[in-house]
Design a protein around this motif. Structure first.
Motif, PDB file in Angstrom:
ATOM      1  N   PRO A   1     -60.143 -31.285   5.458  1.00 44.93           N
ATOM      2  CA  PRO A   1     -59.420 -32.511   5.824  1.00 44.93           C
ATOM      3  C   PRO A   1     -59.558 -33.610   4.769  1.00 44.93           C
ATOM      4  O   PRO A   1     -58.623 -34.390   4.552  1.00 44.93           O
ATOM      5  N   TYR A   2     -60.707 -33.658   4.117  1.00 48.37           N
ATOM      6  CA  TYR A   2     -60.927 -34.705   3.114  1.00 48.37           C
ATOM      7  C   TYR A   2     -60.213 -34.376   1.809  1.00 48.37           C
ATOM      8  O   TYR A   2     -59.722 -35.266   1.119  1.00 48.37           O
ATOM      9  N   VAL A   3     -60.152 -33.094   1.502  1.00 44.47           N
ATOM     10  CA  VAL A   3     -59.369 -32.687   0.326  1.00 44.47           C
ATOM     11  C   VAL A   3     -57.895 -33.001   0.586  1.00 44.47           C
ATOM     12  O   VAL A   3     -57.166 -33.423  -0.314  1.00 44.47           O
ATOM     13  N   GLN A   4     -57.492 -32.842   1.843  1.00 40.94           N
ATOM     14  CA  GLN A   4     -56.110 -33.199   2.183  1.00 40.94           C
ATOM     15  C   GLN A   4     -55.868 -34.700   1.967  1.00 40.94           C
ATOM     16  O   GLN A   4     -54.835 -35.104   1.440  1.00 40.94           O
ATOM     17  N   ARG A   5     -56.830 -35.510   2.358  1.00 45.42           N
ATOM     18  CA  ARG A   5     -56.684 -36.961   2.129  1.00 45.42           C
ATOM     19  C   ARG A   5     -56.654 -37.270   0.647  1.00 45.42           C
ATOM     20  O   ARG A   5     -55.888 -38.120   0.180  1.00 45.42           O
TER      21      ARG A   5
END
Lengths: 556, 194
Positions: free
Chosen positions: B105-109
């Motif tokens: 999810p953080y890589v997506q952000r």
């Protein structure tokens, strides 16, 4: 010099105080009224109830309403509840009636499934086909009184009904994914659910229809041919009660951007009306009519709580003064700004906030569109901007949380309470720090105290990302500090831990946005209210009128 | 039976707080779990296992210094930092990442912030991540050295419909109970007021 047309929104430091939020009244922007306007404007169609309630008062009924694109059905269950089991508290396990709002028209299989679960409420399970889960109990004394009168062939004494205003009260209306119901984000793209809490409001509206039908049904079963139905006038004067406790209080803190949207819409409406340069005699007459109506409402407002008794008494006096002020407002420019400024000087908080609601009434053309901006995608504002400098965070705290920095949280009074979740009830509660166990498990609702702690922890120039890497304990509050830059009405600007803090002020604020009336605190932490009182039933929904407060005699 | 998104978020937030994370981190973990669910990734078993292991010790896996020098690092702490600090570089490498699926999810952000399609590799897990998709071979227990690089999407997104499975609720509930206060005579007397 500013031109007269640039009336600013009221400052958050003025509006976001608990004492003021605890003086809010329903308005055109209340969610019940948004729903009713939509139903009227879109010509929603109501089916005759599919009634399966027996002579013993037990059974179910389905109330289906058709909007432009979809149908929704209240599935209502009526139960035989022994008097000793009737309780408004969350410990209750059985109720007089239980409900769910079904997305569409339920099949027999759906009804059978819901019959196995809805009466159990929290102990049951609903599905994404359902939008809400609710229950209601009779106001035992008044229910029996009304049924006995109707069964005997006569209408009940209107004065007896007026003091309570309902014969049944809900004790919970769950939505937004609770107990398996559809998540709000799965229905929020439907126009009818774009404004906040519309599924919940539709549920209560249909519950009111069901309750009135159940009342007549019970009278007919008791009195046979002699029985009469409740007169349309008395029927319309009946709302649905609600009993609300601490469970609702943290909502406003847990949804800061949503709170901002609600307050900003209301403040924008006020500013728009104050900017109106002139008002005809006819419009001034309409405004007076609404003030008189609010006066009647204040005179009918009964409470047993000393604080509310005093506030209602002041409101009654305020409404007398307000009517006179409107009568003499004249046709000089900016009548409503002048009236508001007079109100700021001469009215109590109760009276002034009632004036704010009244000012919107004649001006649906410039107010009602604000209903469209009262929702928000909260997740879009969840993420922290880690590239911001901590000096900026410090200046935001100074700008928006001065009240917190001025509070001495080492003072026992200023940290007397703590918010926690009860293991037994899974519900928010308020504890006394000095005498009760569990403050180490405090919920993150100590906004002022935590902001002050964050402020003290900032001691060097660095980015937010690096600060939070070292201080994850400040993450929840730093998120809020960043939010308040864009959303100044996001925070209650009062100490929620103070010994004298009144949770009922938080409840009143939220419930006023619902459109509730007759706030009746029963302690500092729970209250009763009335919903949809004087609202039109389906057969009258297309008729115009000021349905919230009683019409004054001779009203146009 | 499945949970609703809001039930999942509430349960995970309580569970993460019960395992010892700060409230703000617990909010992040709940949001991350919801993001994975929304992308069709059922990470509940991995989260339950991770929180059970880390219960009461989460501070040990927090980022101790930057650049990273520790042997084991929490994916949530690391994820927050790399997204919030908008880490630059064509290739980012981090060692000792536990339960690396939770970095997604953080890589997506980060992909959204940078406006780039990214690729995450850890062991045999290889995933394409863009602002609106997570696609690839998910291995729930993947951990170790994570390499994040720029790459256009090659995998198809996993699932169009969100799923919030009810599995492993008992672990979250057990941890969540640690955030709640048992009843006392005083609280029982006062209740909610109503």
């Amino acid at each position: 010099m500013k031109s007269r047309d640039e009336i600013p929104l009221r400052d958050a430091d003025q509006v976001m105080r608990l004492s003021r939020m605890g003086s809010f009244h329903q308005s055109r922007l209340s969610f019940m009224r948004i729903l009713l306007r939509r139903m009227r404007n879109e010509n929603w169609r109501f089916d005759a109830p599919d009634w399966h309630v027996g002579a013993d008062g037990v059974g179910h009924a389905v109330y289906t309403v058709h909007g432009p694109n979809r149908a929704y059905s209240l599935v209502a269950f009526a139960h035989d509840l022994p008097d000793e089991m009737r309780s408004d508290r969350v410990i209750a396990t059985a109720w007089d009636t239980t409900f769910t709002l079904f997305d569409g028209i339920p099949t027999d299989d759906d009804i059978a499934r819901l019959a196995q679960n809805v009466p159990l409420q929290e102990a049951g399970r609903i599905s994404s086909r359902e939008l809400t889960l609710s229950r209601a109990n009779r106001s035992a004394r008044l229910w029996d009184f009304v049924v006995a009168n109707l069964a005997a062939g006569r209408q009940p004494d209107p004065e007896s009904l007026k003091t309570v205003g309902y014969v049944m009260r809900t004790t919970a209306v769950y939505g937004s994914g609770k107990f398996g119901a559809a998540d709000h984000d799965t229905i929020q793209d439907r126009p009818e659910f774009a404004a906040p809490f519309q599924a919940e409001m539709l549920t209560v509206y249909l519950i009111r229809c069901f309750v009135m039908d159940l009342l007549d049904h019970s009278a007919k079963c008791a009195g046979g041919a002699r029985a009469v139905a409740l007169s349309p006038k008395l029927r319309r004067a009946m709302g649905i009660g609600n009993s609300t406790g601490l469970g609702m209080a943290p909502f406003l803190v847990n949804h800061p951007t949503l709170l901002h949207q609600w307050i900003a819409a209301r403040e924008t409406a006020l500013a728009r009306v104050r900017q109106i340069k002139s008002a005809s005699a006819a419009i001034r007459g309409v405004m007076l009519n609404h003030a008189q109506s609010a006066h009647i409402n204040a005179m009918n407002w009964h409470s047993q709580h000393p604080i509310q008794i005093a506030k209602v008494t002041e409101l009654q006096s305020d409404m007398v003064m307000l009517c006179k002020a409107i009568e003499r407002i004249g046709d000089a420019p900016y009548p409503w700004d002048r009236l508001y400024q007079w109100g700021e000087r001469d009215l109590t908080s109760e009276g002034l906030e009632q004036l704010v609601s009244i000012l919107m009434e004649p001006y649906g053309d410039i107010v009602d569109d604000l209903a469209d901006v009262m929702s928000i995608d909260e997740s879009a504002h969840f993420y922290i901007d880690g590239t911001q400098d901590m000096r900026r965070i410090k200046s935001l705290i100074v700008a928006h949380f001065e009240w917190a920095l001025k509070t001495d949280f080492s003072n026992a009074q200023d940290q007397a309470r703590f918010w926690y979740v009860s293991a037994a009830k899974l519900e928010p509660r308020l504890g006394e720090r000095a005498t009760e166990q569990g403050h180490e498990l405090e919920q993150p609702l100590a906004i002022g105290r935590d902001v002050a702690a964050l402020y003290r922890a900032i001691n060097q120039d660095e980015t937010v990302a690096h600060f939070l890497r070292k201080h994850p304990e400040h993450r929840h509050i730093l998120r809020r500090v960043q939010m308040v830059e864009k959303f100044p009405y996001a925070e209650i600007r009062d100490n929620l831990l103070h010994a004298d803090m009144l949770p009922i002020d938080m409840l009143r604020c939220k419930l006023s946005f619902f459109g509730a009336t007759h706030f009746d605190p029963r302690s500092d932490r729970w209250l009763r209210i009335c919903m949809f009182q004087n609202a039109p039933f389906p057969e009258d929904i297309h008729k115009p009128g000021n349905w919230v407060y009683p019409e004054p005699k001779g009203a146009p | 039976m499945t949970l609703s998104r809001s039930e999942t978020v509430a349960m995970v937030k309580r569970g993460a707080r019960g395992a010892g994370y700060s409230w703000g981190m617990a909010e992040e973990i709940a949001a991350a779990c919801a993001t994975l669910c929304a992308n069709g990734i059922n990470a509940q078993p991995a989260l339950s296992q991770y929180l059970s292991v880390i219960d009461g010790q989460s501070h040990r896996l927090a980022i101790q210094s930057w650049p990273l020098t520790q042997d084991h690092v929490c994916p949530f702490h690391l994820g927050c930092f790399i997204a919030e600090s908008a880490q630059d570089g064509d290739v980012l490498t981090f060692n000792g990442v536990q339960s690396a699926v939770f970095l997604l999810p953080y890589v997506q952000r980060l992909a959204a912030i940078k406006g780039r399609n990214l690729h995450l590799r850890v062991g045999d897990m290889t995933v394409d991540v863009g602002a609106d998709y997570i696609a690839g071979d998910i291995i729930l227990d993947a951990h170790g050295t994570v390499v994040i690089s720029t790459r256009k999407r090659e995998f198809e997104p996993l699932c169009a419909s969100p799923s919030y499975p009810v599995q492993y609720c008992e672990v979250m509930d057990r941890l969540g109970q640690k955030t709640m206060v048992p009843e006392s005579d005083e609280s029982r007397a006062k209740g909610a007021g109503a």
